[in-house]
Write a protein that holds these residues in place. Structure first.
Motif, PDB file in Angstrom:
ATOM      1  N   ALA A  68       0.829  -1.207   0.000  1.00 18.99           N
ATOM      2  CA  ALA A  68       0.000   0.000   0.000  1.00 18.99           C
ATOM      3  C   ALA A  68       0.862   1.255   0.000  1.00 18.99           C
ATOM      4  N   THR A  69       1.940   1.249   0.795  1.00 15.06           N
ATOM      5  CA  THR A  69       2.832   2.406   0.870  1.00 15.06           C
ATOM      6  C   THR A  69       3.501   2.663  -0.474  1.00 15.06           C
ATOM      7  N   VAL A  70       4.025   1.608  -1.085  1.00 18.47           N
ATOM      8  CA  VAL A  70       4.667   1.759  -2.394  1.00 18.47           C
ATOM      9  C   VAL A  70       3.670   2.298  -3.416  1.00 18.47           C
ATOM     10  N   GLY A  71       2.443   1.766  -3.389  1.00 18.68           N
ATOM     11  CA  GLY A  71       1.434   2.229  -4.323  1.00 18.68           C
ATOM     12  C   GLY A  71       1.078   3.687  -4.126  1.00 18.68           C
ATOM     13  N   LEU A  72       0.894   4.106  -2.884  1.00 17.99           N
ATOM     14  CA  LEU A  72       0.517   5.489  -2.600  1.00 17.99           C
ATOM     15  C   LEU A  72       1.659   6.460  -2.910  1.00 17.99           C
ATOM     16  N   VAL A  73       2.880   6.068  -2.571  1.00 15.62           N
ATOM     17  CA  VAL A  73       4.031   6.904  -2.916  1.00 15.62           C
ATOM     18  C   VAL A  73       4.158   7.012  -4.437  1.00 15.62           C
ATOM     19  N   GLY A  74       3.919   5.894  -5.125  1.00 14.64           N
ATOM     20  CA  GLY A  74       3.966   5.907  -6.585  1.00 14.64           C
ATOM     21  C   GLY A  74       2.938   6.852  -7.172  1.00 14.64           C
ATOM     22  N   VAL A  75       1.733   6.863  -6.610  1.00 17.11           N
ATOM     23  CA  VAL A  75       0.690   7.786  -7.083  1.00 17.11           C
ATOM     24  C   VAL A  75       1.151   9.231  -6.917  1.00 17.11           C
ATOM     25  N   ALA A  76       1.702   9.547  -5.728  1.00 17.52           N
ATOM     26  CA  ALA A  76       2.161  10.909  -5.465  1.00 17.52           C
ATOM     27  C   ALA A  76       3.291  11.313  -6.406  1.00 17.52           C
ATOM     28  N   TYR A  77       4.230  10.385  -6.649  1.00 15.86           N
ATOM     29  CA  TYR A  77       5.400  10.705  -7.465  1.00 15.86           C
ATOM     30  C   TYR A  77       5.049  10.788  -8.951  1.00 15.86           C
ATOM     31  N   MET A  78       4.305   9.809  -9.437  1.00 17.37           N
ATOM     32  CA  MET A  78       4.017   9.755 -10.867  1.00 17.37           C
ATOM     33  C   MET A  78       2.993  10.801 -11.294  1.00 17.37           C
ATOM     34  N   SER A  79       2.011  11.062 -10.455  1.00 13.54           N
ATOM     35  CA  SER A  79       0.989  12.039 -10.825  1.00 13.54           C
ATOM     36  C   SER A  79       1.490  13.476 -10.680  1.00 13.54           C
ATOM     37  N   ARG A  80       2.470  13.679  -9.791  1.00  8.72           N
ATOM     38  CA  ARG A  80       3.006  15.008  -9.488  1.00  8.72           C
ATOM     39  C   ARG A  80       1.934  15.956  -8.977  1.00  8.72           C
ATOM     40  N   LYS A  81       0.850  15.402  -8.477  1.00  9.10           N
ATOM     41  CA  LYS A  81      -0.223  16.209  -7.915  1.00  9.10           C
ATOM     42  C   LYS A  81       0.123  16.609  -6.500  1.00  9.10           C
ATOM     43  N   ASP A  82      -0.227  17.819  -6.125  1.00 15.02           N
ATOM     44  CA  ASP A  82      -0.009  18.296  -4.769  1.00 15.02           C
ATOM     45  C   ASP A  82      -1.224  17.911  -3.920  1.00 15.02           C
ATOM     46  N   PHE A  83      -1.004  17.000  -2.976  1.00 15.88           N
ATOM     47  CA  PHE A  83      -2.085  16.520  -2.117  1.00 15.88           C
ATOM     48  C   PHE A  83      -2.127  17.250  -0.775  1.00 15.88           C
ATOM     49  N   SER A  84      -1.579  18.455  -0.729  1.00 22.04           N
ATOM     50  CA  SER A  84      -1.556  19.183   0.537  1.00 22.04           C
ATOM     51  C   SER A  84      -2.953  19.543   1.026  1.00 22.04           C
ATOM     52  N   PHE A  85      -3.954  19.527   0.140  1.00 26.25           N
ATOM     53  CA  PHE A  85      -5.326  19.813   0.552  1.00 26.25           C
ATOM     54  C   PHE A  85      -5.837  18.775   1.561  1.00 26.25           C
ATOM     55  N   LEU A  86      -5.168  17.609   1.625  1.00 24.93           N
ATOM     56  CA  LEU A  86      -5.578  16.576   2.577  1.00 24.93           C
ATOM     57  C   LEU A  86      -5.235  16.946   4.020  1.00 24.93           C
ATOM     58  N   GLY A  87      -4.368  17.945   4.191  1.00 19.99           N
ATOM     59  CA  GLY A  87      -3.894  18.289   5.527  1.00 19.99           C
ATOM     60  C   GLY A  87      -5.011  18.615   6.496  1.00 19.99           C
ATOM     61  N   SER A  88      -5.933  19.492   6.096  1.00 21.09           N
ATOM     62  CA  SER A  88      -7.016  19.882   7.000  1.00 21.09           C
ATOM     63  C   SER A  88      -7.950  18.715   7.271  1.00 21.09           C
ATOM     64  N   ILE A  89      -8.175  17.863   6.261  1.00 16.60           N
ATOM     65  CA  ILE A  89      -9.028  16.680   6.449  1.00 16.60           C
ATOM     66  C   ILE A  89      -8.397  15.742   7.470  1.00 16.60           C
ATOM     67  N   LEU A  90      -7.084  15.523   7.344  1.00 18.76           N
ATOM     68  CA  LEU A  90      -6.385  14.627   8.266  1.00 18.76           C
ATOM     69  C   LEU A  90      -6.403  15.162   9.694  1.00 18.76           C
ATOM     70  N   LYS A  91      -6.280  16.470   9.849  1.00 18.63           N
ATOM     71  CA  LYS A  91      -6.305  17.055  11.194  1.00 18.63           C
ATOM     72  C   LYS A  91      -7.653  16.819  11.865  1.00 18.63           C
ATOM     73  N   TRP A  92      -8.731  17.068  11.119  1.00 14.51           N
ATOM     74  CA  TRP A  92     -10.060  16.876  11.697  1.00 14.51           C
ATOM     75  C   TRP A  92     -10.348  15.397  11.958  1.00 14.51           C
ATOM     76  N   ALA A  93      -9.951  14.549  11.016  1.00 11.54           N
ATOM     77  CA  ALA A  93     -10.181  13.110  11.198  1.00 11.54           C
ATOM     78  C   ALA A  93      -9.368  12.581  12.377  1.00 11.54           C
ATOM     79  N   GLY A  94      -8.132  13.063  12.515  1.00 14.01           N
ATOM     80  CA  GLY A  94      -7.314  12.659  13.651  1.00 14.01           C
ATOM     81  C   GLY A  94      -7.911  13.109  14.969  1.00 14.01           C
ATOM     82  N   LEU A  95      -8.478  14.323  14.987  1.00 15.47           N
ATOM     83  CA  LEU A  95      -9.126  14.826  16.191  1.00 15.47           C
ATOM     84  C   LEU A  95     -10.344  13.965  16.551  1.00 15.47           C
ATOM     85  N   VAL A  96     -11.134  13.603  15.536  1.00 13.40           N
ATOM     86  CA  VAL A  96     -12.296  12.741  15.773  1.00 13.40           C
ATOM     87  C   VAL A  96     -11.847  11.392  16.343  1.00 13.40           C
TER      88      VAL A  96
END
Length: 226
Positions: free
Chosen positions: A124-152
């Motif tokens: 799963a880690t290799v796959g997700l890192v591959g998605v981030a590297y190959m797509s070159r998409k900035d997934f920083s928008f997930l930051g606020s979602i992760l903070k709220w989900a972590g708080l929950v």
């Protein structure tokens, strides 16, 4: 900070940083594995497991989440390279201790679950890192979602401790999804945003997310054997 990603690819300095980060992540995983093997081979793990298993699982889950949060803080705030190494080493050791009860239970109740959980987590880690590297998409928008989900998640853990209810399969599945999003977010930050002298801190952050996925995948596999 200007993003390192371009249509032509990453610059040599950024590529070296990305390589160093993931090499350190691999080293952290191997170090964690080596510590666990030593603890179990010497019998120390059994002694610690029996002592820790007298505590509520909710407390252990809370400790796991707290240590992960502290690791995240260290990854983002520690400037000195030496202190980044200290934080990484301390986090690996802390995680190795926190993992002892669940690994002990897995050995007793679900032979093979540890290896299977490790394989699932690595793939799963290799796959997700591959998605981030190959797509070159900035997934920083997930930051606020992760903070709220972590708080929950922390609220649910605290509520379970206070009111005495168990966090079951649904919670574990949700946390696997959360950890997957965290790995994608962390990998994106490594590719785009981390300063190029912070590869140790970046690997610490990634290791925290990988450890979280391994923990909850293993919980699911143990539950399926019950």
């Amino acid at each position: 900070m200007e993003l390192a990603s371009t249509q032509q690819g990453y610059g040599p300095a950024r590529e070296r940083f990305i390589s160093k980060t993931f090499n350190h992540l691999g080293g952290a995983i191997l170090s964690f594995t080596a510590i666990e093997v030593i603890l179990f081979k010497t019998g120390v793990a059994e002694v610690l497991a029996k002592g820790m298993m007298t505590m509520s699982w909710i407390i252990i889950l809370g400790a796991f989440m707290l240590v992960g949060w502290l690791a995240s803080r260290a990854a983002h705030t520690v400037e000195s390279l030496a202190m980044q190494y200290v934080a990484l080493a301390a986090y690996i050791l802390a995680e190795a201790i926190i993992f002892i009860p669940i690994l002990f239970i897995a050995n007793q109740l679900a032979p093979g679950a540890i290896a299977n959980a490790g394989l699932i987590t690595v793939l799963a880690t290799v796959g997700l890192v591959g998605v981030a590297y190959m797509s070159r998409k900035d997934f920083s928008f997930l930051g606020s979602i992760l903070k709220w989900a972590g708080l929950v998640a922390l609220v649910l853990i605290a509520s379970g401790l206070i009111f005495g209810f168990q966090l079951g399969m649904f919670f574990s599945v949700a946390m696997v999804a959360l950890s997957g999003a965290a790995i994608l977010y962390d990998a994106s930050n490594v590719i785009h945003h981390y300063p190029e002298d912070r590869y140790v801190g970046a690997s610490l952050q990634l290791f925290a997310s990988v450890a979280m996925m391994f923990w909850y995948v293993l919980r699911i596999l143990i539950s399926l054997r019950d």
